[in-house]
Design a protein around this motif. Structure first.
Motif, mmCIF file in Angstrom:
data_model
loop_
_atom_site.group_PDB
_atom_site.id
_atom_site.type_symbol
_atom_site.label_atom_id
_atom_site.label_comp_id
_atom_site.label_asym_id
_atom_site.label_seq_id
_atom_site.Cartn_x
_atom_site.Cartn_y
_atom_site.Cartn_z
ATOM 1 N N ALA A 186 1.195 -2.096 7.503
ATOM 2 C CA ALA A 186 0.930 -2.459 5.969
ATOM 3 C C ALA A 186 2.068 -2.483 5.742
ATOM 4 C CB ALA A 186 0.106 -1.167 4.706
ATOM 5 N N LYS A 225 -1.513 -2.049 -1.932
ATOM 6 C CA LYS A 225 -2.895 -1.850 -2.275
ATOM 7 C C LYS A 225 -4.027 -1.837 -1.070
ATOM 8 C CE LYS A 225 -5.787 0.353 -5.055
ATOM 9 N NZ LYS A 225 -6.493 0.033 -6.385
ATOM 10 N N VAL A 226 -4.067 -0.628 -0.616
ATOM 11 C CA VAL A 226 -4.802 -0.974 0.950
ATOM 12 C C VAL A 226 -5.960 -0.446 0.450
ATOM 13 C CG1 VAL A 226 -2.473 -0.127 2.692
ATOM 14 C CG2 VAL A 226 -4.126 1.274 1.570
ATOM 15 N N ASN A 227 -6.787 -1.055 1.225
ATOM 16 C CA ASN A 227 -8.303 -0.859 1.061
ATOM 17 C C ASN A 227 -8.255 0.600 1.245
ATOM 18 O OD1 ASN A 227 -9.139 -3.644 1.990
ATOM 19 N ND2 ASN A 227 -9.748 -3.354 3.812
ATOM 20 N N GLU A 228 -8.413 1.823 1.519
ATOM 21 C CA GLU A 228 -9.190 2.904 1.397
ATOM 22 C C GLU A 228 -7.291 3.745 1.586
ATOM 23 O OE1 GLU A 228 -11.410 4.826 4.241
ATOM 24 O OE2 GLU A 228 -12.805 2.348 4.082
ATOM 25 N N GLU A 255 -1.571 2.925 9.777
ATOM 26 C CA GLU A 255 -2.588 2.544 8.896
ATOM 27 C C GLU A 255 -0.909 1.954 7.735
ATOM 28 O OE1 GLU A 255 -5.504 4.168 7.321
ATOM 29 O OE2 GLU A 255 -7.047 3.805 9.078
ATOM 30 N N SER A 309 -18.230 6.931 6.641
ATOM 31 C CA SER A 309 -18.197 6.078 7.559
ATOM 32 C C SER A 309 -18.324 5.548 9.395
ATOM 33 C CB SER A 309 -16.823 4.485 7.355
ATOM 34 O OG SER A 309 -16.945 2.978 8.286
ATOM 35 N N HIS A 367 -2.748 4.955 -1.640
ATOM 36 C CA HIS A 367 -4.058 3.761 -1.920
ATOM 37 C C HIS A 367 -2.605 2.136 -2.444
ATOM 38 C CE1 HIS A 367 -7.745 5.276 -3.459
ATOM 39 N NE2 HIS A 367 -7.064 5.444 -4.181
ATOM 40 N N THR A 384 -4.622 6.803 2.498
ATOM 41 C CA THR A 384 -4.291 7.423 3.783
ATOM 42 C C THR A 384 -3.043 7.672 3.895
ATOM 43 O OG1 THR A 384 -3.951 5.836 6.251
ATOM 44 C CG2 THR A 384 -3.187 4.738 4.219
ATOM 45 N N ARG A 439 -11.679 7.462 11.495
ATOM 46 C CA ARG A 439 -10.683 7.476 10.857
ATOM 47 C C ARG A 439 -10.491 9.374 10.659
ATOM 48 N NH1 ARG A 439 -9.668 5.626 5.407
ATOM 49 N NH2 ARG A 439 -7.698 6.225 5.986
ATOM 50 N N ASP A 489 -16.097 3.058 12.184
ATOM 51 C CA ASP A 489 -14.072 3.531 12.006
ATOM 52 C C ASP A 489 -14.454 4.443 12.261
ATOM 53 O OD1 ASP A 489 -14.160 4.794 10.017
ATOM 54 O OD2 ASP A 489 -12.548 3.110 9.007
ATOM 55 N N GLN A 528 -13.866 8.553 1.971
ATOM 56 C CA GLN A 528 -15.178 7.748 2.021
ATOM 57 C C GLN A 528 -15.401 7.773 3.549
ATOM 58 O OE1 GLN A 528 -17.046 6.109 -0.525
ATOM 59 N NE2 GLN A 528 -17.954 5.720 1.509
#
Length: 137
Positions: free
Chosen positions: A53, A39-42, A49, A86, A17, A44, A91, A89, A84
């Motif tokens: 960051a 902190k990243v959104n999801e 990604e 989606s 995270h 990874t 991923r 995207d 999660q």
């Protein structure tokens, strides 16, 4: 460094995270540097990604002076089975691509697949791969 951190977390089936970046200035007499995290959104373990960051943090806090040491890390780890999904995207496709490149590097060595930036004259990836400790384990 982001590639190595991401690869190690994938090997352990983990995602993070929080991406952390730090550096230490070249001058031993007048120490400079920083250590920051975001902190990243999801969570990874996807190299791009983690790199994005880390690069954002580095560029925001670097004072422009020469550097002697830099670090990138991933924390707030969770199992990579907790994903999660989606509609917007891709991923899972990125994760499959990362797994495939990891397998190729494991089988043929770290320099079997490299980023184009690692072929620049100032790049160190090829040189480091031949030194003691340069091989990923």
């Amino acid at each position: 460094m982001a590639e190595l951190v991401s690869r190690r977390s994938r090997d352990k089936s983990l995602m993070g995270h929080v991406v952390s970046v730090g550096c230490r200035g070249q001058d031993y007499d007048r120490p400079t540097g920083f250590s920051r995290q975001m902190k990243v959104n999801e969570p990874t373990n996807i190299t791009d990604e983690v790199y994005d960051a880390a690069a954002a943090l580095f560029l925001r806090h670097w004072d422009g002076l020469p550097i002697r040491r830099i670090h990138v890390s991933l924390s707030g780890l969770v199992p990579d089975s907790e994903v999660q999904l989606s509609w917007f995207d891709d991923r899972e496709r990125k994760r499959e691509l990362e797994r495939a490149t990891d397998d190729i590097k494991r089988k043929f060595g770290d320099t079997a697949i490299m980023r184009a930036s690692s072929l620049c004259s100032s790049a160190q990836a090829q040189d480091r791969s031949h030194k003691i400790g340069g091989h990923y384990k």
